[in-house]
Design a protein around this motif. Structure first.
Motif, PDB file in Angstrom:
ATOM      1  N   ILE A 310      50.656  22.529  59.851  1.00  0.00           N
ATOM      2  CA  ILE A 310      49.363  22.941  60.056  1.00  0.00           C
ATOM      3  C   ILE A 310      48.686  22.136  58.764  1.00  0.00           C
ATOM      4  O   ILE A 310      48.654  21.285  58.052  1.00  0.00           O
ATOM      5  CB  ILE A 310      49.116  24.824  58.598  1.00  0.00           C
ATOM      6  N   VAL A 311      47.329  22.022  60.003  1.00  0.00           N
ATOM      7  CA  VAL A 311      46.168  21.408  59.331  1.00  0.00           C
ATOM      8  C   VAL A 311      45.016  22.320  58.473  1.00  0.00           C
ATOM      9  O   VAL A 311      44.323  22.941  59.647  1.00  0.00           O
ATOM     10  CB  VAL A 311      45.628  20.549  60.209  1.00  0.00           C
ATOM     11  N   TRP A 312      44.877  22.518  58.210  1.00  0.00           N
ATOM     12  CA  TRP A 312      43.895  22.664  56.743  1.00  0.00           C
ATOM     13  C   TRP A 312      42.897  22.609  57.392  1.00  0.00           C
ATOM     14  O   TRP A 312      42.288  21.778  57.100  1.00  0.00           O
ATOM     15  CB  TRP A 312      44.317  23.156  55.914  1.00  0.00           C
ATOM     16  N   ARG A 313      41.538  23.534  57.193  1.00  0.00           N
ATOM     17  CA  ARG A 313      40.351  23.088  57.735  1.00  0.00           C
ATOM     18  C   ARG A 313      39.712  22.888  55.978  1.00  0.00           C
ATOM     19  O   ARG A 313      39.209  21.858  56.163  1.00  0.00           O
ATOM     20  CB  ARG A 313      39.213  23.796  57.365  1.00  0.00           C
ATOM     21  N   VAL A 314      40.338  23.097  55.286  1.00  0.00           N
ATOM     22  CA  VAL A 314      40.336  23.142  53.292  1.00  0.00           C
ATOM     23  C   VAL A 314      41.456  22.428  52.800  1.00  0.00           C
ATOM     24  O   VAL A 314      42.448  22.847  53.076  1.00  0.00           O
ATOM     25  CB  VAL A 314      39.569  24.396  52.592  1.00  0.00           C
ATOM     26  N   PRO A 315      42.029  21.454  52.800  1.00  0.00           N
ATOM     27  CA  PRO A 315      43.158  21.142  52.415  1.00  0.00           C
ATOM     28  C   PRO A 315      43.261  21.900  51.421  1.00  0.00           C
ATOM     29  O   PRO A 315      43.020  22.426  50.214  1.00  0.00           O
ATOM     30  CB  PRO A 315      43.323  19.382  51.721  1.00  0.00           C
ATOM     31  N   GLU A 316      45.098  22.234  50.888  1.00  0.00           N
ATOM     32  CA  GLU A 316      45.635  22.630  50.064  1.00  0.00           C
ATOM     33  C   GLU A 316      45.441  21.895  49.279  1.00  0.00           C
ATOM     34  O   GLU A 316      45.974  20.855  48.399  1.00  0.00           O
ATOM     35  CB  GLU A 316      46.994  23.126  50.725  1.00  0.00           C
ATOM     36  N   PRO A 317      45.216  22.668  47.200  1.00  0.00           N
ATOM     37  CA  PRO A 317      45.064  22.016  46.699  1.00  0.00           C
ATOM     38  C   PRO A 317      46.404  21.587  46.003  1.00  0.00           C
ATOM     39  O   PRO A 317      47.178  22.578  46.337  1.00  0.00           O
ATOM     40  CB  PRO A 317      44.408  22.517  45.377  1.00  0.00           C
ATOM     41  N   PRO A 318      46.785  20.500  45.742  1.00  0.00           N
ATOM     42  CA  PRO A 318      48.039  20.405  44.953  1.00  0.00           C
ATOM     43  C   PRO A 318      48.620  21.109  43.400  1.00  0.00           C
ATOM     44  O   PRO A 318      47.748  21.904  43.068  1.00  0.00           O
ATOM     45  CB  PRO A 318      48.148  19.186  44.586  1.00  0.00           C
ATOM     46  N   ASP A 319      49.730  21.671  43.305  1.00  0.00           N
ATOM     47  CA  ASP A 319      50.248  22.743  42.772  1.00  0.00           C
ATOM     48  C   ASP A 319      50.659  21.752  41.174  1.00  0.00           C
ATOM     49  O   ASP A 319      50.592  20.803  40.602  1.00  0.00           O
ATOM     50  CB  ASP A 319      51.806  22.956  42.547  1.00  0.00           C
ATOM     51  N   GLU A 320      49.763  23.203  40.460  1.00  0.00           N
ATOM     52  CA  GLU A 320      49.847  21.771  38.990  1.00  0.00           C
ATOM     53  C   GLU A 320      50.592  22.647  38.353  1.00  0.00           C
ATOM     54  O   GLU A 320      51.851  22.748  38.266  1.00  0.00           O
ATOM     55  CB  GLU A 320      48.549  23.200  38.658  1.00  0.00           C
TER      56      GLU A 320
END
Length: 320
Positions: A310-320
């Protein structure tokens, strides 16, 4: 036959070479053999220093000449024909004639590289040996090739790889077996044929199933992110509007859907809790807002996270 063999009345391939040289000599105005020899010796790009006797013997068919002599005679005479003939095309025409004297019928045939450079011949309406063998080896002449093999498709391997594989197949299974398998394949019994798919294409039903699987996986990933990022939908809409690389047709379709106010009301209330309450059209709208591209990168049977990318329009933030 060696270069010193006397043949006052040449026959077979030697006669054909001599007659071709005589025709070229006539077309060039029957230059004297001494003049031809002088012209040969006056050029630095030729292969021999043929004497006038060597030229006379070659043209009259008295002896089988060396190729260097034939080459140079042809090069000199071609440009003096009326109309002028191309030197390199003429030498390419004479080489098989000369080879046939020493190698028989196989020598008269053009090599693969010569075919690439000069084609099959026959432009004058006459059947050349290459045209005959080309018609015989073309499977189209022997069978009705299955129509699914005639559609354009993306090659799976390079031509060199295919040739190496066929050579190995012939070495291991024999030429007759390999050729019969090739004909059998061209008649429609090929890998994938049992699925009804044209060669080089995927089964249309399988493509539809794969697209549906990608959509369902994308929707589950959308819900996962919406649970973590409540503002994701609004941010993705802004990102889509700012995306200058978006396909014009896709953008036009999105704008048309946005003109449907009832549909947009559904879209704007979408959350993980309301997902099952809105229409499938709303699901597709949200899918288009959040996901720029989803594509299969692995074969059927892998976990969906490994099978689809999947290429997101808003990149997924990294897990904290």
């Amino acid at each position: 036959m060696s270069a010193s063999t006397v043949s006052p009345q040449p026959g077979g391939p030697h006669r054909e070479l001599a007659e071709a040289l005589q025709e070229l000599h006539r077309a060039a105005g029957r230059l004297s053999f001494r003049k031809v020899s002088t012209l040969i010796r006056g050029r630095e790009d030729l292969l021999s220093d043929a004497s006038h006797e060597s030229v006379r013997s070659a043209v009259n068919g008295i002896r089988v000449p060396r190729w260097e002599t034939v080459h140079d005679i042809v090069m000199v005479l071609a440009g003096r024909c009326s109309p002028s003939r191309d030197e390199h095309s003429e030498t390419a025409r004479f080489l098989p004639l000369w080879r046939a004297i020493h190698e028989g019928e196989s020598g008269a045939l053009k090599s693969f590289q010569e075919l690439l450079g000069g084609g099959w011949g026959g432009e004058d309406g006459r059947w050349t040996p290459e045209l005959v063998i080309g018609a015989l080896i073309n499977p189209f002449s022997a069978i009705e090739i299955h129509p699914s093999l005639a559609v354009p498709h993306e090659p799976l391997v390079s031509e060199d790889t295919w040739v190496r594989a066929m050579v190995r197949f012939i070495e291991e299974q024999g030429a007759e077996h390999a050729l019969r398998v090739l004909l059998h394949t061209l008649k429609g019994d090929y890998v994938g044929a049992e699925e009804g798919a044209p060669y080089g294409y995927r089964n249309p039903d399988r493509e539809a199933m794969e697209a549906y699987a990608a959509f369902r996986y994308g929707c589950r990933e959308i819900l996962r992110r919406l649970r973590r990022e409540p503002n994701l939908l609004a941010e993705s809409i802004l990102a889509m509007r700012a995306d200058e690389t978006m396909d014009r047709d896709d953008r036009a379709e999105m704008l048309e859907n946005e003109s449907d106010l009832s549909l947009m009301r559904e879209v704007m209330i979408v959350t993980p809790d309301t997902w099952d309450e809105v229409s499938e059209d709303a699901h597709h709208m949200v899918f288009g807002y959040l996901i720029k591209q989803i594509s299969p990168v692995g074969p059927l049977g892998l976990p969906e996270a490994e099978r689809f990318r999947i290429v997101w329009r808003v990149p997924e933030p990294p897990d904290e």
